[in-house]
Scaffold this motif. Structure first.
Motif, PDB file in Angstrom:
ATOM      1  N   TYR A  54       0.830  -1.203   0.000  1.00 14.69           N
ATOM      2  CA  TYR A  54       0.000   0.000   0.000  1.00 14.69           C
ATOM      3  C   TYR A  54       0.868   1.258   0.000  1.00 14.69           C
ATOM      4  CZ  TYR A  54      -3.428   3.417   1.709  1.00 14.69           C
ATOM      5  OH  TYR A  54      -4.232   4.522   1.857  1.00 14.69           O
ATOM      6  N   MET A  55       1.882   1.282   0.868  1.00 10.64           N
ATOM      7  CA  MET A  55       2.726   2.464   0.958  1.00 10.64           C
ATOM      8  C   MET A  55       3.587   2.639  -0.285  1.00 10.64           C
ATOM      9  SD  MET A  55       3.827   2.777   4.962  1.00 10.64           S
ATOM     10  CE  MET A  55       4.437   4.435   4.664  1.00 10.64           C
ATOM     11  N   LEU A  56       4.048   1.553  -0.864  1.00  6.39           N
ATOM     12  CA  LEU A  56       4.806   1.657  -2.109  1.00  6.39           C
ATOM     13  C   LEU A  56       3.948   2.251  -3.214  1.00  6.39           C
ATOM     14  CD1 LEU A  56       6.768  -1.738  -2.144  1.00  6.39           C
ATOM     15  CD2 LEU A  56       7.706   0.539  -1.725  1.00  6.39           C
ATOM     16  N   PHE A  57       2.713   1.797  -3.293  1.00  2.89           N
ATOM     17  CA  PHE A  57       1.797   2.327  -4.313  1.00  2.89           C
ATOM     18  C   PHE A  57       1.548   3.819  -4.100  1.00  2.89           C
ATOM     19  CE2 PHE A  57      -2.569   3.469  -5.505  1.00  2.89           C
ATOM     20  CZ  PHE A  57      -2.530   3.202  -6.878  1.00  2.89           C
ATOM     21  N   ILE A  58       1.319   4.223  -2.849  1.00  3.42           N
ATOM     22  CA  ILE A  58       1.031   5.623  -2.553  1.00  3.42           C
ATOM     23  C   ILE A  58       2.239   6.502  -2.858  1.00  3.42           C
ATOM     24  CG2 ILE A  58       0.515   7.264  -0.704  1.00  3.42           C
ATOM     25  CD1 ILE A  58      -1.877   5.669  -1.669  1.00  3.42           C
ATOM     26  N   ILE A  59       3.428   6.055  -2.455  1.00  3.69           N
ATOM     27  CA  ILE A  59       4.629   6.872  -2.690  1.00  3.69           C
ATOM     28  C   ILE A  59       4.924   6.974  -4.180  1.00  3.69           C
ATOM     29  CG2 ILE A  59       7.116   7.020  -2.299  1.00  3.69           C
ATOM     30  CD1 ILE A  59       6.655   5.677   0.413  1.00  3.69           C
ATOM     31  N   GLN A 101      11.637  11.340  -2.489  1.00  9.40           N
ATOM     32  CA  GLN A 101      10.571  10.335  -2.505  1.00  9.40           C
ATOM     33  C   GLN A 101      11.105   8.961  -2.895  1.00  9.40           C
ATOM     34  OE1 GLN A 101       8.048  12.777  -5.132  1.00  9.40           O
ATOM     35  NE2 GLN A 101       6.418  12.610  -3.614  1.00  9.40           N
ATOM     36  N   VAL A 102      12.026   8.914  -3.838  1.00 11.46           N
ATOM     37  CA  VAL A 102      12.653   7.639  -4.211  1.00 11.46           C
ATOM     38  C   VAL A 102      13.406   7.070  -3.011  1.00 11.46           C
ATOM     39  CG1 VAL A 102      14.406   6.561  -5.669  1.00 11.46           C
ATOM     40  CG2 VAL A 102      12.799   8.204  -6.661  1.00 11.46           C
ATOM     41  N   PHE A 103      14.056   7.934  -2.258  1.00 12.34           N
ATOM     42  CA  PHE A 103      14.762   7.507  -1.046  1.00 12.34           C
ATOM     43  C   PHE A 103      13.790   6.874  -0.048  1.00 12.34           C
ATOM     44  CE2 PHE A 103      16.163   8.876   3.297  1.00 12.34           C
ATOM     45  CZ  PHE A 103      17.210   7.974   3.427  1.00 12.34           C
ATOM     46  N   THR A 104      12.603   7.451   0.110  1.00 11.09           N
ATOM     47  CA  THR A 104      11.624   6.881   1.045  1.00 11.09           C
ATOM     48  C   THR A 104      11.083   5.542   0.546  1.00 11.09           C
ATOM     49  OG1 THR A 104       9.779   8.122   0.049  1.00 11.09           O
ATOM     50  CG2 THR A 104      10.948   9.160   1.871  1.00 11.09           C
ATOM     51  N   LEU A 105      11.068   5.336  -0.762  1.00 14.29           N
ATOM     52  CA  LEU A 105      10.700   4.016  -1.288  1.00 14.29           C
ATOM     53  C   LEU A 105      11.658   2.950  -0.760  1.00 14.29           C
ATOM     54  CD1 LEU A 105       9.804   4.464  -5.073  1.00 14.29           C
ATOM     55  CD2 LEU A 105       8.288   3.660  -3.260  1.00 14.29           C
ATOM     56  N   LEU A 106      12.929   3.269  -0.772  1.00 14.21           N
ATOM     57  CA  LEU A 106      13.935   2.327  -0.265  1.00 14.21           C
ATOM     58  C   LEU A 106      13.748   2.073   1.230  1.00 14.21           C
ATOM     59  CD1 LEU A 106      17.100   3.684  -2.130  1.00 14.21           C
ATOM     60  CD2 LEU A 106      15.635   1.754  -2.776  1.00 14.21           C
TER      61      LEU A 106
END
Length: 291
Positions: A84-89, A182-187
């Motif tokens: 869910y969080m990956l999709f939202i980010i 935002q890419v950093f938060t994906l990691l």
């Protein structure tokens, strides 16, 4: 039944990493929300828009947040948290890319409305993860303190981060730095969260999407009325009359519909609570003085 196991084993042994990581994830949403609140002059010049247009695009973000709040906690009880969080980010990244390249103010307004929805979903996810990572007796106090402190401090944080960018580059360049963050938060999400949590899922049925649309209609109409009313001499202009009519009709339809549903979008009983009404009045005073 056991509580959902959100975090990977290595992370559960290092709570500090969890709290710092969640802080960065929350910050990515908050920064996207208030990115240009301190830089509205840049936005006006970039789009060639009127100050009221820029103010409306900011208020539309609030509208998106308010409209999705009653629904998004249903999503948290159905979707696995990491997915869910990956999709939202990722959705937030796509919206940032769209904001980077758009030159049309009306398109930008639509993007800001969707950004509000994304921000609310990120914030709700992070808040519940904070609660789950803390001892039950302290979860509400500590989790809420971290959460709301981040929200209230976002103006200062954004001002520090964006000042250098806007002084040295064109306005849209700031989105490149946001996208990188935002890419950093994906990691971070991939490193911290388990792909499966073992939670009990609650089906996504009987969600009142009509109520969601009605709330959007109310918020957009009211924002338009109060921002453009002074410019167009209020009820001397047909546009203001129409926006007030839409807001009034939407409120009436929404309230009537909520009294008829088994699972309402908003429980009408909350409007009988003195604490709820007091809270609404405090929010009106706060945001009225702030904006």
């Amino acid at each position: 039944m056991n509580a959902p196991d959100f975090f990977k084993p290595w992370a559960k042994k290092r709570k500090g990493f969890i709290w710092i990581g969640l802080f960065f994830v929350l910050l990515s949403g908050i920064v996207q929300f208030g990115l240009y609140a301190l830089n509205q002059n840049y936005v006006v010049s970039h789009f060639g828009a009127q100050p009221e247009d820029v103010s409306l695009s900011l208020q539309l973000t609030y509208v998106g947040i308010l409209a999705i709040l009653p629904i998004q906690f249903r999503f948290l009880r159905y979707f696995e948290r990491r997915s869910y969080m990956l999709f939202i980010i990722i959705t937030g990244i796509l919206l940032s890319i769209a904001c980077l390249y758009t030159t049309d103010m009306f398109v930008f307004m639509g993007l800001r409305l969707m950004i509000g929805i994304v921000v609310a979903c990120i914030a709700g996810s992070v808040l519940t993860l904070y609660f789950s990572s803390l001892p039950p007796a302290k979860a509400t106090a500590i989790g809420s303190t971290i959460f709301y402190t981040t929200i209230l401090a976002n103006t200062v944080i954004i001002g520090i981060l964006s000042a250098w960018v806007t002084d040295n580059y064109d306005w849209p360049s700031i989105y490149k730095y946001l996208i990188a963050f935002q890419v950093f938060t994906l990691l971070i999400v991939l490193l911290l969260l388990n792909p499966g949590t073992g939670m009990k899922r609650y089906p996504l049925y009987q969600i009142d999407w009509f109520g969601f649309v009605a709330m959007l209609s109310i918020g957009i109409s009211l924002a338009y009325t109060f921002l453009y009313g002074p410019k167009y001499y209020w009820f001397a202009d047909s546009r203001i009359i129409l926006s007030v009519f839409i807001a009034t009709m939407s409120m009436g339809i929404l309230y009537y519909r909520q009294t008829m549903l088994k699972r309402p979008y908003l429980d009408p009983a909350v409007f009988k609570s003195k604490q709820f009404i007091t809270g609404l009045l405090i929010l009106v005073v706060y945001f009225g003085a702030k904006d």
